[in-house]
Design a protein around this motif. Structure first.
Motif, PDB file in Angstrom:
ATOM      1  N   GLU A 250       0.820  -1.225   0.000  1.00 62.84           N
ATOM      2  CA  GLU A 250       0.000   0.000   0.000  1.00 62.84           C
ATOM      3  C   GLU A 250       0.852   1.273   0.000  1.00 62.84           C
ATOM      4  OE1 GLU A 250      -3.084  -0.013   2.873  1.00 62.84           O
ATOM      5  OE2 GLU A 250      -3.875  -1.938   2.234  1.00 62.84           O
TER       6      GLU A 250
ATOM      7  N   GLN B  95       2.495   4.428  -2.079  1.00 62.62           N
ATOM      8  CA  GLN B  95       2.014   5.223  -3.217  1.00 62.62           C
ATOM      9  C   GLN B  95       3.065   5.252  -4.323  1.00 62.62           C
ATOM     10  OE1 GLN B  95      -0.588   8.563  -2.626  1.00 62.62           O
ATOM     11  NE2 GLN B  95      -0.107   8.567  -0.453  1.00 62.62           N
TER      12      GLN B  95
ATOM     13  N   THR C 255       4.161   6.800  -8.062  1.00 63.19           N
ATOM     14  CA  THR C 255       3.959   7.847  -9.060  1.00 63.19           C
ATOM     15  C   THR C 255       4.912   7.573 -10.213  1.00 63.19           C
ATOM     16  OG1 THR C 255       3.667   9.331  -7.173  1.00 63.19           O
ATOM     17  CG2 THR C 255       3.714  10.339  -9.332  1.00 63.19           C
TER      18      THR C 255
ATOM     19  N   TYR D 188       6.479   8.829 -13.849  1.00 57.89           N
ATOM     20  CA  TYR D 188       6.710  10.000 -14.704  1.00 57.89           C
ATOM     21  C   TYR D 188       7.229   9.523 -16.061  1.00 57.89           C
ATOM     22  CZ  TYR D 188       6.516  12.454 -10.224  1.00 57.89           C
ATOM     23  OH  TYR D 188       6.122  12.925  -8.995  1.00 57.89           O
TER      24      TYR D 188
ATOM     25  N   PRO E  85       2.992  13.832 -13.116  1.00 60.34           N
ATOM     26  CA  PRO E  85       2.748  12.389 -12.960  1.00 60.34           C
ATOM     27  C   PRO E  85       1.983  11.833 -14.156  1.00 60.34           C
ATOM     28  CG  PRO E  85       2.146  13.566 -10.963  1.00 60.34           C
ATOM     29  CD  PRO E  85       2.432  14.604 -12.000  1.00 60.34           C
TER      30      PRO E  85
ATOM     31  N   GLN F 209      -0.645   7.169 -11.488  1.00 60.47           N
ATOM     32  CA  GLN F 209      -0.442   7.004 -10.048  1.00 60.47           C
ATOM     33  C   GLN F 209      -1.189   5.774  -9.568  1.00 60.47           C
ATOM     34  OE1 GLN F 209      -1.439  11.283  -9.214  1.00 60.47           O
ATOM     35  NE2 GLN F 209      -0.060  10.880  -7.509  1.00 60.47           N
TER      36      GLN F 209
ATOM     37  N   VAL G 273      -1.253   2.510  -6.162  1.00 64.80           N
ATOM     38  CA  VAL G 273      -0.827   2.003  -4.855  1.00 64.80           C
ATOM     39  C   VAL G 273      -0.362   0.566  -5.058  1.00 64.80           C
ATOM     40  CG1 VAL G 273      -1.599   1.464  -2.506  1.00 64.80           C
ATOM     41  CG2 VAL G 273      -2.471   3.490  -3.654  1.00 64.80           C
TER      42      VAL G 273
ATOM     43  N   LYS H 130       8.481   6.538  -8.725  1.00 60.83           N
ATOM     44  CA  LYS H 130       8.745   6.913  -7.336  1.00 60.83           C
ATOM     45  C   LYS H 130       7.775   6.149  -6.434  1.00 60.83           C
ATOM     46  CE  LYS H 130       9.330  11.411  -6.091  1.00 60.83           C
ATOM     47  NZ  LYS H 130       8.926  12.767  -5.644  1.00 60.83           N
ATOM     48  N   VAL H 131       8.327   5.477  -5.441  1.00 61.88           N
ATOM     49  CA  VAL H 131       7.502   4.752  -4.472  1.00 61.88           C
ATOM     50  C   VAL H 131       7.730   5.386  -3.113  1.00 61.88           C
ATOM     51  CG1 VAL H 131       6.960   2.513  -3.451  1.00 61.88           C
ATOM     52  CG2 VAL H 131       7.793   2.623  -5.787  1.00 61.88           C
ATOM     53  N   ARG H 132       6.652   5.713  -2.431  1.00 61.01           N
ATOM     54  CA  ARG H 132       6.787   6.404  -1.149  1.00 61.01           C
ATOM     55  C   ARG H 132       5.777   5.876  -0.144  1.00 61.01           C
ATOM     56  NH1 ARG H 132       7.440  12.687   0.534  1.00 61.01           N
ATOM     57  NH2 ARG H 132       6.199  12.599   2.399  1.00 61.01           N
ATOM     58  N   GLN H 133       6.250   5.663   1.064  1.00 60.89           N
ATOM     59  CA  GLN H 133       5.360   5.299   2.175  1.00 60.89           C
ATOM     60  C   GLN H 133       5.955   5.849   3.466  1.00 60.89           C
ATOM     61  OE1 GLN H 133       4.908   1.130   3.370  1.00 60.89           O
ATOM     62  NE2 GLN H 133       2.702   1.475   3.320  1.00 60.89           N
TER      63      GLN H 133
ATOM     64  N   GLY I 289      11.130   5.518   0.928  1.00 61.51           N
ATOM     65  CA  GLY I 289      10.866   5.056  -0.428  1.00 61.51           C
ATOM     66  C   GLY I 289      12.086   5.189  -1.297  1.00 61.51           C
ATOM     67  N   ASP I 290      11.831   5.159  -2.582  1.00 63.37           N
ATOM     68  CA  ASP I 290      12.945   5.210  -3.512  1.00 63.37           C
ATOM     69  C   ASP I 290      12.438   5.655  -4.877  1.00 63.37           C
ATOM     70  OD1 ASP I 290      15.496   4.969  -4.370  1.00 63.37           O
ATOM     71  OD2 ASP I 290      15.741   2.872  -3.796  1.00 63.37           O
ATOM     72  N   ILE I 291      13.380   6.002  -5.719  1.00 66.21           N
ATOM     73  CA  ILE I 291      13.051   6.367  -7.096  1.00 66.21           C
ATOM     74  C   ILE I 291      13.867   5.470  -8.000  1.00 66.21           C
ATOM     75  CG2 ILE I 291      13.105   8.196  -8.833  1.00 66.21           C
ATOM     76  CD1 ILE I 291      12.987  10.203  -6.518  1.00 66.21           C
TER      77      ILE I 291
END
Lengths: 215, 160
Positions: free
Chosen positions: B50, B52, B54, B56, B64, B67, B69, B91-94, B98-100
């Motif tokens: 879960e 997020q 994004t 590009y 974006p 997008q 989950v 890009k994954v973020r929680q 996260g990381d790109i």
């Protein structure tokens, strides 16, 4: 608790570098006032190694896992050396393992280094009496170790919540950040206990290691 | 003629009813395409469920493109626009972590995919360093040795 590259707006990253630059200058200036500024470097180097490796040791705490930061411990043992030591440790973590990032190095160093200095001040302030009872000494070490981590976690939460990009689902991200606070609270207890264990051990085995100049 | 007209008039509602029946039915079309699947995990190996995501596109890296989950296993699949070749940034973020990752979509792959008409699924993970545990261990030892060496150097100087 390392903010990676590309997650911070440029203004925040630059502000982080400015704060870290100022704090490093201040710390080095204080170190130079020592009678022998290089005397504590071996100690600082060994704790930098511990700080560097600690990020690779994962302790599973659901929903994810944590790793020890040890910034409070570094502050108590190293004093002003803690800040440059954290800067160097974070730099190598970013370059070698991708923990954190180069653009966010300033923010990450300020986030972990300033609480280390505060732990140092707090610990010395609590020990200012002639003879402090052993229990009070342990409590103050626990508070310095756990408190430094909590302060870093609070800074991390404030920075990440205020810099959520507009394209993300802010509620989902905010809830995830709030949920992570539970993990940080447990981590603070672990860090505090670990700091007490190390300090008590050093007091018995090599008490001269704990002698840093007063702030 | 009268019977023919009656026949035509009675057919109209029947045909209209058939049209409505078709609208209530289902229709599944398929096409094979090129998809990218990412798997996001924490350093400890725990999946980033879960989180997020994004994406590009190479043509507009500021806006974006899609997008979503990740699922519980940290997986997320998207179908890039085959006309946009270059580096797709994911890009994954929680919770601030996260990381790109930059996923190159080459021109050559497009030709292969279109000529063979087969679906290509490219897999990648968010581990930007991409080191094995052994490599990480060696790097950690090297880093620690650097610190120990520094300590020994200053101890030696002090002893002289």
């Amino acid at each position: 608790m390392h903010i990676p590259d590309g997650f911070l707006p440029p203004t925040v990253a630059i502000a982080g570098y400015a704060i870290t630059g100022g704090a490093t200058w201040f710390s080095v200036r204080q170190i130079r006032q020592d009678s022998d500024p290089t005397a504590n470097i071996p100690k600082a180097a060994l704790l930098t190694a511990a700080f560097f490796v600690a990020s690779l040791i994962h302790i599973p705490i659901p929903p994810s896992s944590i790793h020890l930061v040890l910034n409070g411990l570094m502050g108590i043992i190293l004093g002003y050396y803690a800040f440059p030591a954290i800067l160097i440790g974070l730099f190598f973590q970013a370059v070698m393992f991708g923990h954190g990032g180069i653009s966010s190095l300033g923010v990450n160093t300020a986030m972990m280094g300033i609480p280390a200095l505060l732990a140092y001040y707090g610990f010395w302030w609590s020990q200012r009496g002639k003879r402090t009872p052993p229990l009070w000494r342990k409590i103050s070490v626990f508070l310095a170790g756990g408190g430094a981590l909590l302060l870093s976690a609070a800074t991390f939460v404030i920075i990440t919540i205020t810099t959520i990009p507009p394209e993300l689902n802010a509620d989902l991200e905010r809830n995830a950040i709030y949920a992570s606070l539970i993990g940080y609270s447990i981590q603070a207890l672990i860090e505090g206990s670990f700091t007490v264990m190390v300090i008590v051990f050093l007091e018995r085995v090599k008490p001269e290691v704990l002698k840093v100049s007063e702030p | 003629m009268r019977y023919l007209l009656l026949g035509v008039l009675t057919c109209v509602p029947v045909l209209a009813g058939m049209g409505e029946a078709v609208a209530h039915g289902s229709n599944i079309e398929y096409r094979q395409t090129e998809a990218i699947q990412i798997t996001a995990k924490y350093d400890s190996g725990t999946p980033m469920g879960e989180a997020q995501v994004t994406v590009y596109s190479p043509d507009d890296p500021a806006t974006p493109w899609v997008q979503g989950v990740t699922d519980e296993q940290g997986n997320f699949t998207f179908v890039p626009d085959p006309d946009q070749r270059g580096n797709w940034e994911v890009k994954v973020r929680q919770s601030g972590h996260g990381d790109i990752i930059s996923i190159p979509l080459e021109e050559q792959e497009a030709e292969t995919a279109s000529t063979s008409e087969s679906a290509t699924i490219t897999q990648a993970t968010t581990n930007t360093t991409g080191y094995s545990p052994l490599q990480k261990g060696v790097m950690a030892v090297v880093g620690v040795w650097g610190c120990v060496g520094t300590a020994l150097f200053f101890l030696r100087k002090k002893g002289e």
